[in-house]
Design an enzyme around this catalytic site. Sequence first.
Site, PDB file in Angstrom:
ATOM      1  N   ALA A  18       0.810  -1.224   0.000  1.00 11.81           N
ATOM      2  CA  ALA A  18       0.000   0.000   0.000  1.00 11.81           C
ATOM      3  C   ALA A  18       0.839   1.268   0.000  1.00 11.81           C
ATOM      4  O   ALA A  18       1.929   1.326   0.567  1.00 11.81           O
ATOM      5  CB  ALA A  18      -0.930   0.010   1.208  1.00 11.81           C
TER       6      ALA A  18
ATOM      7  N   GLU B  77      -3.776  12.998   0.538  1.00  7.08           N
ATOM      8  CA  GLU B  77      -3.566  14.256  -0.180  1.00  7.08           C
ATOM      9  C   GLU B  77      -3.705  14.104  -1.700  1.00  7.08           C
ATOM     10  O   GLU B  77      -4.359  14.934  -2.339  1.00  7.08           O
ATOM     11  CB  GLU B  77      -2.212  14.854   0.203  1.00  7.08           C
ATOM     12  CG  GLU B  77      -2.202  15.301   1.653  1.00  7.08           C
ATOM     13  CD  GLU B  77      -0.828  15.677   2.128  1.00  7.08           C
ATOM     14  OE1 GLU B  77      -0.505  16.867   2.113  1.00  7.08           O
ATOM     15  OE2 GLU B  77      -0.070  14.759   2.510  1.00  7.08           O
TER      16      GLU B  77
END
Lengths: 155, 335, 421
Positions: B284, B289
Amino acid sequence: MIEIKLVVNEKPYNLNVEPSERLIDALRNRLGLLGTKEGCGEGECGACTIIMDGKTVNSCLVLAAQANGSVLTTIEGVGNRRSPHPVQKAFVEVGAVQCGFCTPGMVLSAKNLLDKNSHPSESEIGVAMSGNLCRCTGYDKILRAVKIAAEEGKQ
Amino acid sequence: MKKRGIGLGCSWYGTGYGNGFPDVSSAFVEIHDDGSATVLTGAVDVGQGSNSIFAQIVAEELGLEAQDICVYSGDTDATPDSGTTAATRQTYNTGNAVLKAVRQAKSSLLVYAAREFSCPTSEGIELKEGYIGVKGDPSRRVPLADLVFQARLRGERFISAESSTARSTPVDPETGQGAPYWPYSFGCQSAEVEVDTETGVVQVLKVVAVHDVGKALNPTQVEGQIAGGVTQGIGYALLEELELNEGKIKNPAFSSYLIPTALDVPNIEAFFVEDAESTGPFGAKGLGEPAMLPTVAAIINAIDDAVGVRITSIPATPEKILKALAEKNGEVKKH
Amino acid sequence: MKTSVVGSRVTREDAWGKVFGQTKFPADVNLPGQLYAVVIRSPHPHAKVLSINCDYALEMAGVVAVLSAKDVPHNAHGVLFRDQPVLAEYVRMVGDPVAVVGAETEEIAREAAKRVQVEYQVLPTVFDPEEAMKPDVLPLHPSLRPTNVLYHMPIRRGSMEEGWAKADVVIEKEYNTQHVDHAFLQPEAVLAHLDERGHLVVQTATQYAHYDRGEIAHALGLRFSQVQVKTLAVGGAFGGREDISLQVIAALMAWKTLRPVKMENTREESFYSHSKRHPMRMQYKTGATKDGKLVAMEAKIVGDSGAYASWSINVLRKAAVHATGPYVIPNVSIDSYAVFTNNPFTGAMRGFGAAQTVLAYESQMDLLAKEIGISPLEIRLRNIFKVGSTTATGQVLTSSVPLDQCLAKITPYLQRGGESE
């Protein structure tokens, strides 16, 4: 002080409130119903939404004295872990909850919509939820959750 | 007249503190006598859902369900420092710390179990569905709770503390050369807009967002981050501006500082691409953001596609659109 | 790797408490005997505090204490530098906290706050970053930097001369972005008290409890082991809860009065008490060959740091590093600056410097494509990073660079729409 009578979440209350006291403060400070949130204090964000006599209101814009004789529902009066309201269940399962600060107001706006209109269209859902701001979810899953709760109600 | 256009925006984002700043996360794990577990981290869940991600990581490693894991976070008297919930770093950094910690607790559990099952190496032991036993021999397994409880009677406990540090180096102050972040997350979005040439109002009709997440640890949360990011991107591109006069904020209220409502948000289609990042937990990378980055570009490019004006100053308010349209028409007339 | 729990749509445990309204945000916790504290903030963007007269406030029944700079043992906090006062004697922005009133009720505290008289000596101001950069402008942090330029990051790669020589098409434009507020729904709130151990316990919503603990301990001269920061539910953050806001002030009031202290920002106070997204002026010049290959890019980026450093160095660094976009450009010259002004301080916000540059580099890509006569998708496909690509900082991207896969997935959605009345 002014004496007022309220029914909140099906319980009757007699309260003494200040003339300038807002309904949100009476609910939070006098009744300890802290699920009603204050986000802006000017009726823009909807975090303080409650249902008053069948209509959603921003409890930061209502004086406690104005609510005299009213029947109110706050988030504490909707569902519980054993039997969540279809809106609450859908919010959790769809992933409509992130920070959760807007969630009580969102749930109440959605519940009141479905109480009035069990078959809302997508645009009716959008309009009904547009008085509640959310900064995390982008509304996408919130609107989906309301739709799913409505469909569940139909069955 | 209302005119429609489509725009594309791409972006990249280096996650973590970066530039060689020590980017450390820590976690404590305890496996309980009943086969459930607790993880403690300083990582604050600010609403994005990091606590659920940590529960999933621990459950995955121990062969349990996420609800078997208690995650407690953000209390300085009880949890180790895991850095700030920022820089798109908690899934990656604290996720790595949690993964290291649970693997450490698990490794002593496996060694203990190997002895119990007369297995010469812990490689032959697996945790699955709440049981611990011999790989490939379903008849030789016991509930995890039984083994952990028995171990306690013999004075063995399965607890751990681990830290994980992300890699980055400071850049050269003269040339900016260096490897300041790792990993980078990529993404692209398209926006379809409708511009009203009389009012200058831009309505976003649809956004398609495709983001690189390495591995989606929880697809529901990935979609939630993307929709939230796109919506903040719409606010950034079209609505939001703090107005200042001599340093004083002219609009410090939600009645005058406008953020998107449910009616400003278009149909959002969120997709993710999984191309595992070898240093990330289960491959991952972070998404928090990056999810908002391409939106502004997609919208500004879509406006140009719709009405042929290039907005270079955001937010693209109706006034700016009308001014740009007037200038464009003026130019056309001149030629 | 085959996984079963990881990768699945596990529902969040915390979602249930949130749909029932049970979840406690910091405004939702109280202690018996708590005081309410309200901050007095500067109306001036740049001033010296000459005197603070608390007499009229202290006369009011129910007012317990008024604290100012002289009451703070170590009057400074900040994420990169401790350049921000807990309670200011020297004000650098409108909204800087100069004093705090503690009283028995919030109403009394708010009324008393109006009665605190602060005398200021107003100083010259600067609000435009490019003006503030000039060497003769009064520096806002002379102990940190001799001028208002807090940070300059250059990136130099390849040869600009060669790059421009190869360019068949050059686009030059300036882009501007605005101050943005995080607008998280839950305004800052905190409950601080001294517990039975004598430890200072601060319950709040923050992005980083351990950082808050350090700043509180530093300001009050306590050990980390004497301060507990406990994070309650956080009502959105997006970078706006990185710098400390009310936490130190509430802790100070609790420490001084030995009473639990509650603080809650109104929305207006919230706008003044956390950072903002940096406005940036970005001058871009980008060159490509007629085949649509990027060959050169020059950029000057000026970010308004406002009154304090906060994360500005890191933000403008991130802006510079990401200024090319996800594209291979062999010849690059970037100069990125963070500049102090008397505007509200800017800091972390989702995207952190990389959110501003997207506007510039992606606009440039579309403008180049138009000039060259290829599609926006095509120019991107010809330049995007892949595994093994080198960035403008010379970093080789060694793995997981699937922008090509992202673009492949979005391609069917790039059909141009029609017109409608």
